[in-house]
Design a protein around this motif. Structure first.
Motif, PDB file in Angstrom:
ATOM      1  N   VAL A 172      -1.777   3.226   6.568  1.00 29.72           N
ATOM      2  CA  VAL A 172      -1.472   2.748   5.214  1.00 29.72           C
ATOM      3  C   VAL A 172      -2.763   2.638   4.413  1.00 29.72           C
ATOM      4  O   VAL A 172      -3.744   2.062   4.890  1.00 29.72           O
ATOM      5  CB  VAL A 172      -0.768   1.369   5.252  1.00 29.72           C
ATOM      6  CG1 VAL A 172      -0.529   0.845   3.854  1.00 29.72           C
ATOM      7  CG2 VAL A 172       0.542   1.447   6.011  1.00 29.72           C
ATOM      8  N   HIS A 173      -2.747   3.188   3.209  1.00 33.20           N
ATOM      9  CA  HIS A 173      -3.854   3.009   2.266  1.00 33.20           C
ATOM     10  C   HIS A 173      -3.628   1.706   1.515  1.00 33.20           C
ATOM     11  O   HIS A 173      -2.544   1.454   0.996  1.00 33.20           O
ATOM     12  CB  HIS A 173      -3.925   4.161   1.269  1.00 33.20           C
ATOM     13  CG  HIS A 173      -4.262   5.473   1.894  1.00 33.20           C
ATOM     14  ND1 HIS A 173      -5.502   5.747   2.417  1.00 33.20           N
ATOM     15  CD2 HIS A 173      -3.517   6.584   2.086  1.00 33.20           C
ATOM     16  CE1 HIS A 173      -5.514   6.976   2.893  1.00 33.20           C
ATOM     17  NE2 HIS A 173      -4.318   7.502   2.709  1.00 33.20           N
ATOM     18  N   HIS A 174      -4.642   0.896   1.422  1.00 26.29           N
ATOM     19  CA  HIS A 174      -4.583  -0.424   0.799  1.00 26.29           C
ATOM     20  C   HIS A 174      -4.478  -0.302  -0.723  1.00 26.29           C
ATOM     21  O   HIS A 174      -5.238   0.427  -1.340  1.00 26.29           O
ATOM     22  CB  HIS A 174      -5.855  -1.175   1.184  1.00 26.29           C
ATOM     23  CG  HIS A 174      -5.982  -2.523   0.601  1.00 26.29           C
ATOM     24  ND1 HIS A 174      -6.512  -2.744  -0.630  1.00 26.29           N
ATOM     25  CD2 HIS A 174      -5.639  -3.732   1.077  1.00 26.29           C
ATOM     26  CE1 HIS A 174      -6.501  -4.035  -0.882  1.00 26.29           C
ATOM     27  NE2 HIS A 174      -5.984  -4.657   0.145  1.00 26.29           N
ATOM     28  N   GLY A 207       0.819  -1.194   0.000  1.00 20.59           N
ATOM     29  CA  GLY A 207       0.000   0.000   0.000  1.00 20.59           C
ATOM     30  C   GLY A 207       0.854   1.245   0.000  1.00 20.59           C
ATOM     31  O   GLY A 207       2.059   1.192  -0.248  1.00 20.59           O
ATOM     32  N   VAL A 208       0.233   2.368   0.300  1.00 18.91           N
ATOM     33  CA  VAL A 208       0.905   3.663   0.318  1.00 18.91           C
ATOM     34  C   VAL A 208       0.756   4.257   1.711  1.00 18.91           C
ATOM     35  O   VAL A 208      -0.333   4.217   2.293  1.00 18.91           O
ATOM     36  CB  VAL A 208       0.284   4.612  -0.737  1.00 18.91           C
ATOM     37  CG1 VAL A 208       0.907   5.986  -0.676  1.00 18.91           C
ATOM     38  CG2 VAL A 208       0.433   4.032  -2.119  1.00 18.91           C
ATOM     39  N   ALA A 209       1.844   4.782   2.254  1.00 23.69           N
ATOM     40  CA  ALA A 209       1.819   5.359   3.600  1.00 23.69           C
ATOM     41  C   ALA A 209       0.957   6.617   3.626  1.00 23.69           C
ATOM     42  O   ALA A 209       1.124   7.509   2.805  1.00 23.69           O
ATOM     43  CB  ALA A 209       3.234   5.678   4.055  1.00 23.69           C
ATOM     44  N   ALA A 210       0.053   6.673   4.577  1.00 25.90           N
ATOM     45  CA  ALA A 210      -0.802   7.843   4.742  1.00 25.90           C
ATOM     46  C   ALA A 210      -0.150   8.866   5.658  1.00 25.90           C
ATOM     47  O   ALA A 210      -0.421  10.055   5.562  1.00 25.90           O
ATOM     48  CB  ALA A 210      -2.158   7.436   5.300  1.00 25.90           C
ATOM     49  N   LYS A 211       0.712   8.399   6.552  1.00 28.89           N
ATOM     50  CA  LYS A 211       1.403   9.257   7.509  1.00 28.89           C
ATOM     51  C   LYS A 211       2.865   8.833   7.592  1.00 28.89           C
ATOM     52  O   LYS A 211       3.212   7.697   7.291  1.00 28.89           O
ATOM     53  CB  LYS A 211       0.791   9.132   8.915  1.00 28.89           C
ATOM     54  CG  LYS A 211      -0.679   9.461   9.004  1.00 28.89           C
ATOM     55  CD  LYS A 211      -0.893  10.933   9.032  1.00 28.89           C
ATOM     56  CE  LYS A 211      -2.384  11.228   9.227  1.00 28.89           C
ATOM     57  NZ  LYS A 211      -2.671  12.607   9.145  1.00 28.89           N
ATOM     58  N   SER A 212       3.713   9.741   8.024  1.00 34.93           N
ATOM     59  CA  SER A 212       5.117   9.401   8.235  1.00 34.93           C
ATOM     60  C   SER A 212       5.251   8.618   9.540  1.00 34.93           C
ATOM     61  O   SER A 212       4.324   8.561  10.345  1.00 34.93           O
ATOM     62  CB  SER A 212       5.960  10.671   8.295  1.00 34.93           C
ATOM     63  OG  SER A 212       5.631  11.419   9.437  1.00 34.93           O
TER      64      SER A 212
END
Length: 188
Positions: free
Chosen positions: A172-174, A153-158
């Motif tokens: 994390v966005h799926h 997925g893509v990280a939504a936050k650091s």
């Protein structure tokens, strides 16, 4: 089956670099192939067949030249596909390639594994561990606590922001998971 042109190669390498970082060189240059009866192991390369990108050994590519393009269904590991608008999307079949050299990883608690496999986002309450130095929109490979890759997925936050947020915040966005692959096999 043909090699990728310059534009396609750039799109594929940019997407892979998002997940593996500088380990991309290890995937492309330093990974010898052990397939086939050849004494000299070749390398792996990327090939395009019907808008799908495959990661395949050079010896297998040589053998596939005997098969007509219309009859060739698949070869090697499919890592992604090009959309009609010429964008590249990674598919779940490339998870093993990503997991072997992933730069950023997130491990899920057993209670939130099924939620992720059903297509939901990863919440902070479900994160068991997380690697350092993750930035917003970095590619992340999601693992179970037993180090089994589940998806990406893509990280939504650091990483620093994750430590400060409440348990219901999205980490994390799926994008894809292994459950998606199993559902595809059931359809076949």
């Amino acid at each position: 089956m043909r090699p990728l042109d310059e534009k396609e190669t750039t799109l594929v390498f940019d997407k892979l670099h998002k997940f593996v970082g500088n380990n991309l060189q290890k995937i492309v240059m330093e990974n010898p192939s052990h397939e086939g009866p050849d004494l000299n192991p070749g390398r792996y390369c990327f090939r395009l067949q019907k808008n799908r990108v495959y990661y395949v050994s050079e010896s297998l590519v040589k053998r596939a030249t005997n098969i007509k393009r219309e009859k060739l269904v698949s070869m090697g590991t499919q890592i992604g596909k090009f959309t009609k608008s010429d964008k590249f999307h990674l598919t779940i079949q490339g998870l093993n390639l990503l997991a072997a050299s992933a730069k950023h990883k997130v491990w899920l608690k057993p209670t939130s594994e099924m939620s992720f496999l059903y297509g939901n986002r990863v919440l902070k309450g479900g994160v068991g561990r997380i690697t350092e130095n993750i930035l917003v929109n970095d590619g992340v490979v999601v693992y179970s606590m037993a180090d089994v890759p589940l998806g990406f997925g893509v990280a939504a936050k650091s990483t620093q922001d994750c430590r400060k947020m409440d348990p219901n915040g999205i980490v994390v966005h799926h994008l894809a998971d292994i459950g998606e692959y199993l559902r595809m096999e059931d359809e076949l």
